[in-house]
Design a protein around this motif. Sequence first.
Motif, mmCIF file in Angstrom:
data_model
loop_
_atom_site.group_PDB
_atom_site.id
_atom_site.type_symbol
_atom_site.label_atom_id
_atom_site.label_comp_id
_atom_site.label_asym_id
_atom_site.label_seq_id
_atom_site.Cartn_x
_atom_site.Cartn_y
_atom_site.Cartn_z
ATOM 1 N N TRP A 90 0.823 -1.214 0.000
ATOM 2 C CA TRP A 90 0.000 0.000 0.000
ATOM 3 C C TRP A 90 0.856 1.263 0.000
ATOM 4 C CZ3 TRP A 90 -3.363 -2.482 4.349
ATOM 5 C CH2 TRP A 90 -4.273 -3.375 3.763
ATOM 6 N N LYS A 93 2.058 1.661 -3.583
ATOM 7 C CA LYS A 93 0.998 2.012 -4.521
ATOM 8 C C LYS A 93 0.434 3.418 -4.292
ATOM 9 C CE LYS A 93 -2.114 -1.082 -5.490
ATOM 10 N NZ LYS A 93 -3.117 -2.174 -5.377
ATOM 11 N N TYR A 94 0.244 3.773 -3.024
ATOM 12 C CA TYR A 94 -0.462 5.019 -2.724
ATOM 13 C C TYR A 94 0.442 6.172 -2.287
ATOM 14 C CZ TYR A 94 -4.485 1.860 -2.728
ATOM 15 O OH TYR A 94 -5.437 0.934 -3.079
ATOM 16 N N MET A 95 1.618 5.848 -1.748
ATOM 17 C CA MET A 95 2.503 6.886 -1.223
ATOM 18 C C MET A 95 3.827 6.988 -1.970
ATOM 19 S SD MET A 95 0.986 8.344 1.349
ATOM 20 C CE MET A 95 0.354 8.313 3.018
ATOM 21 N N LYS A 110 -3.591 8.405 7.342
ATOM 22 C CA LYS A 110 -3.458 9.026 6.015
ATOM 23 C C LYS A 110 -3.454 7.965 4.920
ATOM 24 C CE LYS A 110 -0.417 12.127 3.395
ATOM 25 N NZ LYS A 110 0.842 12.916 3.431
ATOM 26 N N LEU A 111 -2.684 6.906 5.140
ATOM 27 C CA LEU A 111 -2.615 5.823 4.170
ATOM 28 C C LEU A 111 -3.943 5.074 4.095
ATOM 29 C CD1 LEU A 111 -1.072 3.924 2.250
ATOM 30 C CD2 LEU A 111 -0.249 2.681 4.281
ATOM 31 N N ARG A 112 -4.520 4.800 5.231
ATOM 32 C CA ARG A 112 -5.765 4.032 5.308
ATOM 33 C C ARG A 112 -6.865 4.667 4.470
ATOM 34 N NH1 ARG A 112 -10.518 2.718 7.536
ATOM 35 N NH2 ARG A 112 -10.727 0.875 8.882
ATOM 36 N N ASN A 113 -6.936 5.978 4.477
ATOM 37 C CA ASN A 113 -7.975 6.692 3.738
ATOM 38 C C ASN A 113 -7.821 6.585 2.230
ATOM 39 O OD1 ASN A 113 -9.258 7.555 6.094
ATOM 40 N ND2 ASN A 113 -8.054 9.447 6.215
ATOM 41 N N MET A 114 -6.659 6.125 1.783
ATOM 42 C CA MET A 114 -6.412 5.977 0.346
ATOM 43 C C MET A 114 -6.679 4.556 -0.151
ATOM 44 S SD MET A 114 -2.811 8.015 -0.055
ATOM 45 C CE MET A 114 -2.609 9.740 0.392
ATOM 46 N N ILE A 115 -6.690 3.591 0.763
ATOM 47 C CA ILE A 115 -6.740 2.182 0.378
ATOM 48 C C ILE A 115 -8.121 1.793 -0.144
ATOM 49 C CG2 ILE A 115 -6.503 -0.194 1.187
ATOM 50 C CD1 ILE A 115 -4.583 0.938 3.366
ATOM 51 N N VAL A 116 -8.110 1.146 -1.285
ATOM 52 C CA VAL A 116 -9.327 0.560 -1.847
ATOM 53 C C VAL A 116 -9.212 -0.950 -1.676
ATOM 54 C CG1 VAL A 116 -10.738 0.247 -3.905
ATOM 55 C CG2 VAL A 116 -9.522 2.419 -3.539
#
Length: 270
Positions: A90, A93-95, A110-116
């Motif tokens: 994650w 992929k997101y950061m 912050k990361l959690r809010n991006m995870i699908v």
Amino acid sequence: MYKINLENDLKKIDDVISFKNRNKYYGRIFFKSNEYVSDILSNFDLKNKKVLTVLGSGDQAFHFLNRGAKSVDVFDINRLSIYYYYLRIWLIKYMNEFYPNDFNYEYWIKLRNMIVTNNIDETNVINFWDYFFYKDYKFNSLLEYDHYNCENGIEDLIILKNKLDSSKIKFYNFDIKSSKIKLHKKYDIVYLSNIPDWFFDFDFYNELVLFRYSNNISKLLKRKGLAIRSYVDSLSGSVIDEIQILGNCFNYDRIDSEKKLNIGHCYAKK
């Protein structure tokens, strides 16, 4: 394939952090690899290869994917390693970050809010880290910082991101020297990391352990498949007994790199 048991795993966190009630299936997780992964893999053509690698910190799997492997399955005796693996995926992929440096509760949110999420395993992993930070555990308390840590970062993550988007995670929870491995798939490459160094500390002169280890590798490899084995460092302990026993089924070659000699060796299945 191992099915994540969130409830049971959550019960073990405190024991791992406090070093209580030691259990071979639960332990601290390596923050990064303690071997020269990139240098070792530069010796091999990995394009379109089916790979099984020790999970550990995740570095090994990421480098295989980044170098063009067709598929990468992972194994580890430590059941907590899969939670760290998802976290690192994650972050990549997101950061756009290869390692979770200075990771804390605020960063997790912050990361959690991006995870699908795409499946129940990802939901379980999110719940694991939610619980971890809810209990106010410190991130570093779950990690092992080996003094042999090597630099294995990947600067350009574009290729790896694309591979991670299309790759399915298959995690197998077993000990490579066990007599109870029930994985019937065949691979082009099995990456052993330096795990033999650790179990040889206790079983080096136990030929039964070596024969089980050799037999498992042979069963997991296709004909002419490769087993790649690294050292903790170039001064790793003697592997003479290992090479002699595996020599019945494998041809042996030493692995060097431009930067360092004797960083591992390779077994080619006869």
